[in-house]
Design a protein around this motif. Structure first.
Motif, mmCIF file in Angstrom:
data_model
loop_
_atom_site.group_PDB
_atom_site.id
_atom_site.type_symbol
_atom_site.label_atom_id
_atom_site.label_comp_id
_atom_site.label_asym_id
_atom_site.label_seq_id
_atom_site.Cartn_x
_atom_site.Cartn_y
_atom_site.Cartn_z
ATOM 1 N N LEU A 1 8.520 7.901 2.881
ATOM 2 C CA LEU A 1 7.886 6.588 2.968
ATOM 3 C C LEU A 1 8.927 5.484 3.077
ATOM 4 C CD1 LEU A 1 4.931 6.703 0.411
ATOM 5 C CD2 LEU A 1 4.821 6.715 2.884
ATOM 6 N N GLY A 2 10.026 5.625 2.375
ATOM 7 C CA GLY A 2 11.091 4.629 2.448
ATOM 8 C C GLY A 2 11.737 4.582 3.820
ATOM 9 N N LEU A 3 11.961 5.738 4.420
ATOM 10 C CA LEU A 3 12.512 5.759 5.777
ATOM 11 C C LEU A 3 11.536 5.153 6.775
ATOM 12 C CD1 LEU A 3 14.370 9.173 6.162
ATOM 13 C CD2 LEU A 3 15.334 6.887 5.964
ATOM 14 N N ASP B 1 11.718 1.418 6.228
ATOM 15 C CA ASP B 1 13.018 0.882 6.636
ATOM 16 C C ASP B 1 13.213 0.922 8.143
ATOM 17 O OD1 ASP B 1 13.790 0.233 4.122
ATOM 18 O OD2 ASP B 1 15.084 1.975 3.821
ATOM 19 N N SER B 2 12.518 1.787 8.833
ATOM 20 C CA SER B 2 12.672 1.849 10.280
ATOM 21 C C SER B 2 12.078 0.629 10.966
ATOM 22 C CB SER B 2 12.029 3.124 10.836
ATOM 23 O OG SER B 2 10.630 3.078 10.646
ATOM 24 N N VAL B 3 11.188 -0.085 10.292
ATOM 25 C CA VAL B 3 10.603 -1.300 10.845
ATOM 26 C C VAL B 3 11.559 -2.477 10.673
ATOM 27 C CG1 VAL B 3 8.651 -2.883 10.681
ATOM 28 C CG2 VAL B 3 8.285 -0.438 10.444
ATOM 29 N N ALA B 4 12.192 -2.595 9.511
ATOM 30 C CA ALA B 4 13.137 -3.676 9.235
ATOM 31 C C ALA B 4 14.532 -3.082 9.096
ATOM 32 C CB ALA B 4 12.742 -4.392 7.954
ATOM 33 N N LEU B 5 15.365 -3.284 10.089
ATOM 34 C CA LEU B 5 16.673 -2.633 10.121
ATOM 35 C C LEU B 5 17.760 -3.416 9.398
ATOM 36 C CD1 LEU B 5 16.660 -1.389 13.802
ATOM 37 C CD2 LEU B 5 16.258 -0.070 11.742
ATOM 38 N N SER B 6 17.422 -4.515 8.753
ATOM 39 C CA SER B 6 18.454 -5.315 8.089
ATOM 40 C C SER B 6 19.068 -4.583 6.898
ATOM 41 C CB SER B 6 17.878 -6.654 7.647
ATOM 42 O OG SER B 6 16.832 -6.446 6.726
ATOM 43 N N SER B 7 18.284 -3.848 6.164
ATOM 44 C CA SER B 7 18.797 -3.118 5.000
ATOM 45 C C SER B 7 18.308 -1.675 5.046
ATOM 46 C CB SER B 7 18.339 -3.799 3.711
ATOM 47 O OG SER B 7 16.933 -3.803 3.663
ATOM 48 N N PHE B 8 18.729 -0.969 6.069
ATOM 49 C CA PHE B 8 18.273 0.399 6.256
ATOM 50 C C PHE B 8 18.794 1.297 5.142
ATOM 51 C CE2 PHE B 8 18.309 4.633 8.175
ATOM 52 C CZ PHE B 8 17.002 4.697 8.596
ATOM 53 N N GLY B 9 17.899 1.987 4.465
ATOM 54 C CA GLY B 9 18.260 2.919 3.416
ATOM 55 C C GLY B 9 17.948 2.418 2.020
ATOM 56 N N ALA B 10 17.861 1.116 1.841
ATOM 57 C CA ALA B 10 17.586 0.579 0.510
ATOM 58 C C ALA B 10 16.165 0.920 0.064
ATOM 59 C CB ALA B 10 17.797 -0.928 0.489
ATOM 60 N N GLY B 11 15.215 0.790 0.959
ATOM 61 C CA GLY B 11 13.832 1.136 0.627
ATOM 62 C C GLY B 11 13.659 2.625 0.385
ATOM 63 N N ALA B 12 14.384 3.429 1.159
ATOM 64 C CA ALA B 12 14.310 4.881 0.974
ATOM 65 C C ALA B 12 14.849 5.280 -0.391
ATOM 66 C CB ALA B 12 15.083 5.590 2.084
ATOM 67 N N PHE C 1 0.813 -1.206 0.000
ATOM 68 C CA PHE C 1 0.000 0.000 0.000
ATOM 69 C C PHE C 1 0.854 1.268 0.000
ATOM 70 C CE2 PHE C 1 -2.993 -3.084 1.968
ATOM 71 C CZ PHE C 1 -3.962 -3.038 0.981
ATOM 72 N N LEU C 2 2.110 1.176 0.464
ATOM 73 C CA LEU C 2 2.980 2.349 0.428
ATOM 74 C C LEU C 2 3.329 2.742 -1.004
ATOM 75 C CD1 LEU C 2 5.464 1.684 3.366
ATOM 76 C CD2 LEU C 2 3.474 3.167 3.330
ATOM 77 N N ILE C 3 3.558 1.753 -1.855
ATOM 78 C CA ILE C 3 3.850 2.055 -3.264
ATOM 79 C C ILE C 3 2.614 2.641 -3.947
ATOM 80 C CG2 ILE C 3 4.391 1.005 -5.494
ATOM 81 C CD1 ILE C 3 6.808 1.331 -3.797
ATOM 82 N N ILE C 4 1.449 2.114 -3.620
ATOM 83 C CA ILE C 4 0.212 2.650 -4.206
ATOM 84 C C ILE C 4 0.024 4.103 -3.782
ATOM 85 C CG2 ILE C 4 -2.296 2.409 -4.283
ATOM 86 C CD1 ILE C 4 -1.845 -0.630 -3.856
ATOM 87 N N ALA C 5 0.278 4.403 -2.503
ATOM 88 C CA ALA C 5 0.168 5.789 -2.022
ATOM 89 C C ALA C 5 1.200 6.685 -2.702
ATOM 90 C CB ALA C 5 0.343 5.831 -0.507
ATOM 91 N N LEU C 6 2.403 6.160 -2.881
ATOM 92 C CA LEU C 6 3.454 6.945 -3.539
ATOM 93 C C LEU C 6 3.097 7.242 -4.990
ATOM 94 C CD1 LEU C 6 6.272 8.201 -3.630
ATOM 95 C CD2 LEU C 6 7.172 5.921 -4.106
ATOM 96 N N LEU C 7 2.607 6.256 -5.711
ATOM 97 C CA LEU C 7 2.242 6.471 -7.112
ATOM 98 C C LEU C 7 1.063 7.431 -7.236
ATOM 99 C CD1 LEU C 7 2.653 2.874 -8.576
ATOM 100 C CD2 LEU C 7 4.250 4.787 -8.669
ATOM 101 N N LEU C 8 0.116 7.322 -6.312
ATOM 102 C CA LEU C 8 -1.029 8.238 -6.326
ATOM 103 C C LEU C 8 -0.584 9.678 -6.102
ATOM 104 C CD1 LEU C 8 -4.203 8.561 -6.217
ATOM 105 C CD2 LEU C 8 -3.902 8.474 -3.746
#
Length: 102
Positions: free
Chosen positions: A59-61, A64-75, A35-42
């Motif tokens: 939105l990426g931050l 990423d704050s929920v899953a700290l394994s790859s912080f910054g990649a989603g952002a 749903f974050l990608i849908i909100a971003l595209l909208l």
């Protein structure tokens, strides 16, 4: 953009972000909707590329704050998606009268 269209976009994006963190974990589908990608595209369709990139970065931050394994990649990914989607909208739909009417 008109004030009512802005408020509608903000409310719809807020609802989609809320759904991402509430409904998505409850459903536990194998391939769940992001749903974050849908909100971003909208939002990217309705704003300038710089604002879309900033919204994608935020939105990426948040994701990423929920899953700290790859912080910054989603952002980074959401920043590029927001900027690219908004830029593509500006390139394809800026000057064509029939596409704007549609």
């Amino acid at each position: 953009m008109k004030c009512s269209a802005t408020v509608t976009t903000v409310v719809l994006c807020a609802i989609l972000i809320l759904l991402h963190y509430t409904l998505r974990p409850l459903l536990a589908w194998r391939a769940s909707a992001d749903f974050l990608i849908i909100a971003l595209l909208l939002a990217s369709v309705r704003v300038r590329p710089g604002y879309a990139a900033l919204f994608g970065f935020m939105l990426g931050l948040a994701s990423d704050s929920v899953a700290l394994s790859s912080f910054g990649a989603g952002a980074l990914a959401r920043t590029l998606i927001g900027f690219g989607w908004s830029r593509l909208k500006a390139v394809f739909f800026a000057d064509h009268v029939l596409l704007n009417g549609f």
